[in-house]
Structure formats: C-alpha cells, structure tokens
Design an enzyme around this catalytic site. Structure first.
Site: not given
Ligand code: ATP
Ligand code: MG
Length: 452
Positions: A67, A69, A145
C-alpha cells in the site's frame, strides 16, 4: 549534499537532505496508479504531495509495497474536495481514503509537533491518544516512528527528502527511533512491537538505544488497547515474516507482554515440542503467504496457546477432573487470560476451541468414531494441528501417521481394518449400518484450511 532552508514553523531538526531523482532508485513505474493520481492531482491543485512511510522505504530497498501512503499540506477537507471517490476516516488520526477500485490510497495531512492548545493533540500519562494538529512537512517527519519510515518522495521534483538520517540508516540496515526513545515509547508502546516486526521483516538491526528501553518499558504494552494488539499480532505473524517476528519478539523480551502464557510455556523445561509446533506453524504460514494462499488467525492462536491449554487441562485432570470437563474449562481459562492482552474476535476463538477439542478424539480408533471425525467440518484443521504435534511423543507421531494413512487408503479398506479393532465396552460403535459412500480426502498439508 543539498539542504533546504526552512520556510515556516522552524522545525525541530533543521533542514532536509534532498536526494535528487538521479541519485535514488525510486521510479514512478513502481508506484501504484492510484497513488500517482492522488499525488498529481494534489500537486495540480497547488498542494504539496509526497509519498511517505513504508512505501518509500520498501521502494528504496527494492521491494514492492502493498500500500501507498501520501502526505500533504492539504487538510482532509481540502483533499476530499479534490476527489469524488474520497471519504474521511479516523478520530485519533483524521485521514482521507481515496478509493480506486480495490486500491485505497491513504492521504494524511502533515502533523505538527507542538501543541497549539486547541485540544487536537491529547496526551494521557504521556500517551498520545489524539493527534490532529496540522503542521509543516518538517514537523511531520519528526513525529513518525523510525528514521527509515520518515522519508518523503516529492512528486514536485521526484526527489527523496530526508530530515532524520533515514537514508543513512537504510544503508546501515538499522532501525532507529526518531527522538528520545523512552519518550516515544511512552507516547505509544506499540512502537516497541513495530520495531521488532520491522527489524524481522527487513532483516535490520535495532539500534542499541532504540532497543535499550524494552526491558523497562515493555510492561507498558499491557496497557495498549487489546483491539490494536490484535491488529498488530496479525501484522506480526500473518504478513509473511511470522517466524522471524516471533524470534525477534523473544530475543527482545517482548513476547511475554503480548502472549504471557506462551512466553511462560516456552521458558519452562521440556518445551521443545511446543517450540517446534510454534515454529513449524509460523514457517508453514510464511510459506502460504508467499504463495498467496489464505491464512487464518484461528490456526495461529491455536498454536500460540496450545501448550498453556494442554498443561492447564492436564493439571485439572491430574487433580481429579474428568477430561470432558477439564478441557473446556482449561481452554476457556487460557483464552480469557489472553483476551486481556489481545482481543481475539469470537469467530476465531470458537475455531480455536474446536481445533483443540478435536485433538483428544484422534485417540479413539473405533470405526464409528473414526468415520465421524473424518466427516467433522473442522477435521482438516484439527488433523493439520495433530501433524504439528507429532513431536510431543512417539505415540502422537504414530497416531498422526495412522490418520494420514486413514485418509490415503480406500474407505472400504479402512472400514475393514477398523472392524478388526475391538470396540471398548462403553463405545456405542455401531454394527456396520448401510453407509453412504464417503468422499475421499487427500492428505496434503494445508493448515489454513481451518477457515474461520
Ligand atoms: P508496513 O510495511 O507494515 O505497512 P509501514 O511502515 O508502512 O510498514 P504502517 O502501519 O503502514 O507501517 O504506517 C505507515 C507510516 O506511518 C509509517 O511508515 C510511519 O511513518 C507512520 N507510523 C505508523 N505507525 C506509527 C506510530 N505508532 N508512531 C509514529 N509513526 C507511525
Ligand atoms: Mg504501510
């Protein structure tokens, strides 16, 4: 190295490093059509629009993000005004979802890092329970994060922007929390699980100061909302890196805060068979995810909590309970305790109970019971589970082997063989009535057939 001076809202961390198009590997061909449309449309409407987070990270690592963002300086309402296919969601974090058929592009407005007193940012005991203060892209970066999750791909010039050293950490294969780790974990303890999960998925090391607080702050996970921990558990174990995630959680001492009974059972002596069952389950699940086959949480939780349930039932039996009472009460107790940490929806706990309750039934090999079990709707899952338990004892290994054969041989042949087995006195094993022709079953291992 270029750097961009800050225009407004002096950011915490000075300037962005700009990596121009020619110096990074992200190509528009690798970005989903929906995400590209969102980026271009916002840009045409005069807004700033960037790809951000896991997608940028994974693209830079050569992966294929599931996905995409988008982060922008448009407010959620301004985003909605640009797209017909858009809805606003979320209270804790207000977001826009732009929908293109099966693809959903999540669009978030840059979050600010300071409280403007509006009440749109809300902390309880240092925990962030609401965060809708909008800010600059620089502020947005530092509230993410990990450094590698705070990289922006800017559609205006196709550059990557890095305010927190994320590019260097990608190169060093290091997961590093932005800011003061202790404060960041207090704001949101689930970040500890995210650290373990991303380190496992990416095969990165967690920086020493990012991992250091786990020992003291791990217990904060007990206060995380159980529904959120259920979501996180699925990401940990059912996204294709379950075995690596499990090992990371154990290595970093975090498993005990999310699956306390599991962690206790694993640390006890004689836990070899349970560890084998768990690791094999996770390895099988990872393989299924890689092959795009469906996986279900029920089988995962059945495995995670098996030894606690088995040991609890055994203890009740040892103290005089009848097995028919000990088992249901043990499974209810174990599931109830787990529910305090992870909210497992009812339809999954029902399936877990069924997989477990069928286990003792494999032991009786009278004809009537064997055929009844073969026809049980949850037979497949229960049998797959039995195979995974084969390391518990020589008897179980033999039993698993027997049930494998029972499915491979002709059903008439099976009936003949079973006629030779004398039924115990209390078994109301019927004399051979007219039987319908039974469907033959193939004994291929497909643990996720334990559909909910
Ligand atoms: P994945 O590969 O699992 O999707 P991801 O990093 O994209 O990993 P997501 O949960 O989709 O994880 O979150 C998207 C973005 O939002 C992260 O890359 C980070 O920048 C931010 N983010 C997500 N969760 C948090 C959190 N708990 N605290 C701060 N920033 C967060
Ligand atoms: Mg993600």
């Amino acid at each position: 190295m270029n750097s961009e001076s800050i225009v407004r809202n002096a950011p915490v961390d000075g300037a962005f490093r700009i990596i121009p198009r020619a110096e990074h590997s992200i190509s528009r061909r690798d970005i989903s059509p929906g995400a590209l449309r969102v980026l271009y449309r916002l840009r045409e409407a005069g807004f700033r629009a960037c790809l951000v987070g896991g997608a940028v990270r994974d693209l830079l690592l050569g992966g294929h993000p599931k996905d995409f963002d988008v982060a922008t300086d448009a407010t959620p309402e301004q985003v909605r005004a640009q797209f017909r296919n858009c809805r606003l969601i979320g209270r804790r974090f207000r977001l826009a979802h732009v929908v293109f058929g099966r693809e959903i592009v999540e669009v978030a407005t840059f979050r600010g890092s300071s409280d403007d007193g509006s009440g749109d940012r809300h902390l309880v005991d240092g925990r962030l329970v609401r965060d809708n203060v909008y800010g600059s892209i620089e502020e947005d970066a530092v509230r993410r994060d990990f450094t590698i999750n705070a990289l922006y791909y800017d559609i205006a010039d196709f550059s990557v922007r890095d305010a927190v050293g994320g590019m260097d950490d990608l190169e060093r294969r290091t997961l590093r929390l932005i800011g003061d780790p202790e404060q960041r974990y207090r704001e949101d303890p689930v970040r500890m699980l995210r650290a373990a999960r991303l380190a496992a998925k990416l095969d990165f090391e967690i920086a020493a100061d990012t991992a250091a607080p786990f020992a003291t702050l791990g217990p904060l996970l007990a206060e995380a909302p159980p529904a959120r921990l259920f979501d996180e558990a699925l990401k940990l174990f059912l996204s294709g890196y379950g075995l690596a995630s499990f090992r990371a959680l154990e290595r970093y001492g975090l498993l005990q805060h999310v699956f306390p009974a599991t962690a206790r059972a694993l640390s006890g002596g004689g836990s070899g068979a349970f560890r084998h069952l768990l690791e094999q389950t996770l390895a099988n699940t990872d393989a299924r995810v890689r092959e795009d086959k469906p996986v279900t949480p029920a089988f995962l939780f059945a495995a995670m909590l098996w030894e606690p349930a088995r040991a609890t039932a055994q203890a009740l039996i040892d103290s005089g309970s009848d097995a028919s009472i000990a088992w249901p009460s043990a499974t209810a107790r174990v599931l109830r305790e787990q529910a305090q940490r992870v909210a497992i929806p009812r339809r999954f706990t029902l399936a877990v109970e069924e997989i477990w309750s069928l286990q003792p039934r494999f032991a009786s090999r009278t004809k009537k019971r064997v055929f009844r079990l073969l026809e049980h709707p949850r037979f497949r899952a229960a049998y797959d589970f039995l195979l995974l338990r084969a390391h518990e004892s020589a008897e179980l290994a033999e039993l698993a082997q027997w049930w494998t054969e029972a499915q491979e041989i002709d059903q008439a042949e099976l009936a003949t063989r079973l006629n030779a087995v004398p039924a115990p006195a209390n078994d109301e094993a019927a004399p051979p009535k007219k039987r319908k022709r039974r469907r033959r079953r193939k004994a291929s291992s497909s643990q996720a057939s334990s559909s909910e």
